[in-house]
Design a protein around this motif. Structure first.
Motif, short mmCIF file in Angstrom:
data_model
loop_
_atom_site.label_atom_id
_atom_site.label_comp_id
_atom_site.label_asym_id
_atom_site.label_seq_id
_atom_site.Cartn_x
_atom_site.Cartn_y
_atom_site.Cartn_z
N LEU A 86 0.83 -1.20 0.00
CA LEU A 86 0.00 0.00 0.00
C LEU A 86 0.87 1.26 0.00
O LEU A 86 1.96 1.25 0.58
N PRO A 87 0.39 2.34 -0.61
CA PRO A 87 1.17 3.59 -0.56
C PRO A 87 1.37 4.04 0.89
O PRO A 87 0.44 4.00 1.70
N GLU A 88 2.57 4.42 1.21
CA GLU A 88 2.96 5.02 2.49
C GLU A 88 2.98 4.05 3.67
O GLU A 88 3.81 4.19 4.56
N ILE A 89 2.06 3.08 3.71
CA ILE A 89 2.02 2.20 4.89
C ILE A 89 2.47 0.78 4.56
O ILE A 89 2.32 -0.14 5.38
N GLY A 90 3.08 0.59 3.40
CA GLY A 90 3.74 -0.67 3.08
C GLY A 90 2.84 -1.89 3.17
O GLY A 90 1.71 -1.88 2.67
N HIS A 91 3.34 -2.94 3.82
CA HIS A 91 2.60 -4.21 3.86
C HIS A 91 1.62 -4.24 5.04
O HIS A 91 1.62 -5.18 5.85
N ALA A 92 0.78 -3.22 5.09
CA ALA A 92 -0.24 -3.16 6.14
C ALA A 92 -1.40 -4.10 5.86
O ALA A 92 -2.34 -4.16 6.65
N CYS A 93 -1.35 -4.81 4.75
CA CYS A 93 -2.32 -5.87 4.49
C CYS A 93 -1.66 -7.25 4.56
O CYS A 93 -2.31 -8.27 4.35
N GLY A 94 -0.36 -7.26 4.82
CA GLY A 94 0.31 -8.53 5.06
C GLY A 94 0.50 -9.41 3.85
O GLY A 94 0.56 -10.64 3.97
N HIS A 95 0.64 -8.81 2.67
CA HIS A 95 0.78 -9.65 1.47
C HIS A 95 2.11 -10.41 1.45
O HIS A 95 2.24 -11.40 0.73
N ASN A 96 3.07 -9.96 2.23
CA ASN A 96 4.30 -10.73 2.37
C ASN A 96 4.02 -12.10 2.99
O ASN A 96 4.63 -13.11 2.62
N VAL A 97 3.08 -12.15 3.92
CA VAL A 97 2.66 -13.42 4.53
C VAL A 97 1.97 -14.29 3.49
O VAL A 97 2.17 -15.52 3.43
N ILE A 98 1.14 -13.67 2.66
CA ILE A 98 0.43 -14.41 1.62
C ILE A 98 1.43 -15.07 0.67
O ILE A 98 1.33 -16.27 0.35
N ALA A 99 2.39 -14.29 0.19
CA ALA A 99 3.36 -14.81 -0.78
C ALA A 99 4.17 -15.95 -0.18
O ALA A 99 4.35 -17.01 -0.81
N ALA A 100 4.66 -15.76 1.03
CA ALA A 100 5.52 -16.78 1.64
C ALA A 100 4.73 -18.06 1.95
O ALA A 100 5.24 -19.17 1.75
#
Length: 392
Positions: A86-100
């Motif tokens: 997300l703009p400005e707040i980065g992975h505030a939806c946790g998509h890094n967790v989704i990908a991993a």
């Protein structure tokens, strides 16, 4: 339930790669990238499966979309990885967790693909937050041979059969005529006033919106100088509803509000979609209940079934996928100290020890759910028959 042999093998495979999966999650989290520009995150998501022997290729004409295949079985299972931020707040939806977790699921299922007659497909799906990557991939035929698709999303609580709202987003441009705001304001046509009228109309309309309908927006252009009557102004609005039919009714209602601004001020206006519409999630009942069993087995406490439909979690382009094939989009709980998704505090939680556990346990749950599907003759035939009907 999956057989002891296959279920143990996939679970063990996830735990063997635990360090790699957590490292991947943190690496994506550390370099947040926006929709359709997730070049580093896309490459990171591909790396582990490419090393494992997956065949990786770009798809749908999108720079940051990919499909990675392993095996040659007749039951083709898709696993969606998201990695946009997300703009400005980065992975505030946790998509890094989704990908991993998606990578972990794919690696685990590769261990049993030949034995279970599977083709394992890891799908890199960009632009979920804005742009509808999965919709574009559906339209390009990337999902055509896939019988069922799974993924999960982090959140504050565990939800086995998560629901979402249908969504559409539009840009409204008003065009008027400039004039000096003091010398000759009567010669101008004020596009900013059109924005004000439209917003007032939307605000008044909220009282009569149907249950589950909502609308929210921002002004993206309201003029450039205070002493010039603005000749252009722009709004961006998102509309949501419990289902696509209700969303269409809301869109009609809002179009009148947007037109009101033009009528009242004498401006011209254009309404344009900014991305494909998102359909509501339709989680597959059998897959959801199997996933619920896995959540409970791992000591989690998923939301009761009777409350799931009353707690839709935003909107997702995975809804479009579940409308055309069996699929699930469960939520895996992360300790976020009361923060919800799209808050800065949740971005921090997405790289916490709790999120690391979610990566690993999420991959275990998804992999064991797919094993159960592959080993149930009835359910296997069900999803294959639906896929054949869709393809014919």
């Amino acid at each position: 339930m999956p057989s002891a042999a296959a279920s143990t093998r996939v679970e063990d495979a996830v735990y063997r790669r635990r360090g790699d999966l957590i490292e991947l999650s943190h690496a994506i989290h550390a370099e947040p990238e926006l929709a359709f520009a997730e070049h580093r995150s896309c490459a990171k998501t591909q790396a582990l499966v490419a090393e494992r022997g997956f065949s990786v290729r770009p798809v749908a004409g999108l720079d940051t979309a990919f499909r990675a295949d392993y095996g040659s079985g007749p039951l083709v299972i898709g696993i969606c990885a998201e990695y946009d931020a997300l703009p400005e707040i980065g992975h505030a939806c946790g998509h890094n967790v989704i990908a991993a977790s998606a990578v972990g699921t794919a690696l685990a299922l590769a261990e049993v693909a030949d034995d279970l007659g599977l083709t394992v497909v890891l799908l890199g799906t960009p632009a979920e937050e804005e742009g509808g990557g999965k919709v574009l991939m559906l339209e390009a035929g990337v999902f055509d041979d896939i019988a069922a698709t799974v993924m999960l999303h982090p959140g504050p609580i565990d939800i086995a059969a998560a629901r979402s709202l249908a969504l559409s987003e539009v840009r409204i441009r008003y065009t008027g005529r400039e004039s000096h705001a003091a010398v000759a304001p009567y010669l101008g046509v004020n596009a900013a006033d059109a924005v004000t009228v439209a917003q007032v109309a939307v605000g008044l309309a909220r009282q009569q919106l149907a249950p589950g309908q909502m609308v929210h927006g921002i002004v993206t252009d309201g003029g450039q100088a205070a002493n010039v009557i603005p000749a252009r102004a722009e709004l961006r609005y998102t509309m949501r509803a419990t289902d696509s039919e209700s969303l269409r009714a809301l869109e009609t209602r809002m179009s009148g509000c947007f037109a009101a601004g033009a009528v009242a001020t004498g401006c011209e206006h254009v309404v344009a979609e900014t991305a494909p519409a998102y359909a509501e999630l339709a989680p597959d009942a059998w897959l959801s209940e199997t996933l619920r069993t896995e959540m409970t087995r791992l000591g989690r406490n998923p939301l009761p079934t009777e409350l799931e439909a009353s707690l839709p979690l935003g909107s997702t382009d995975m809804g479009n996928v579940t409308q055309v094939m069996p699929g699930i989009h469960p939520v895996i709980g992360v300790d976020s100290a009361g923060a919800s998704i799209h808050q800065p505090e949740f971005a921090a939680a997405a790289a916490s020890p709790s999120a690391d556990i979610a990566v690993v346990e999420g991959a275990v749950m998804l992999a064991r759910t797919v094993v159960a599907l592959a080993e149930s003759a009835e359910q296997r035939d069900r999803v294959l028959e639906r896929q054949y009907r869709r393809a014919s």
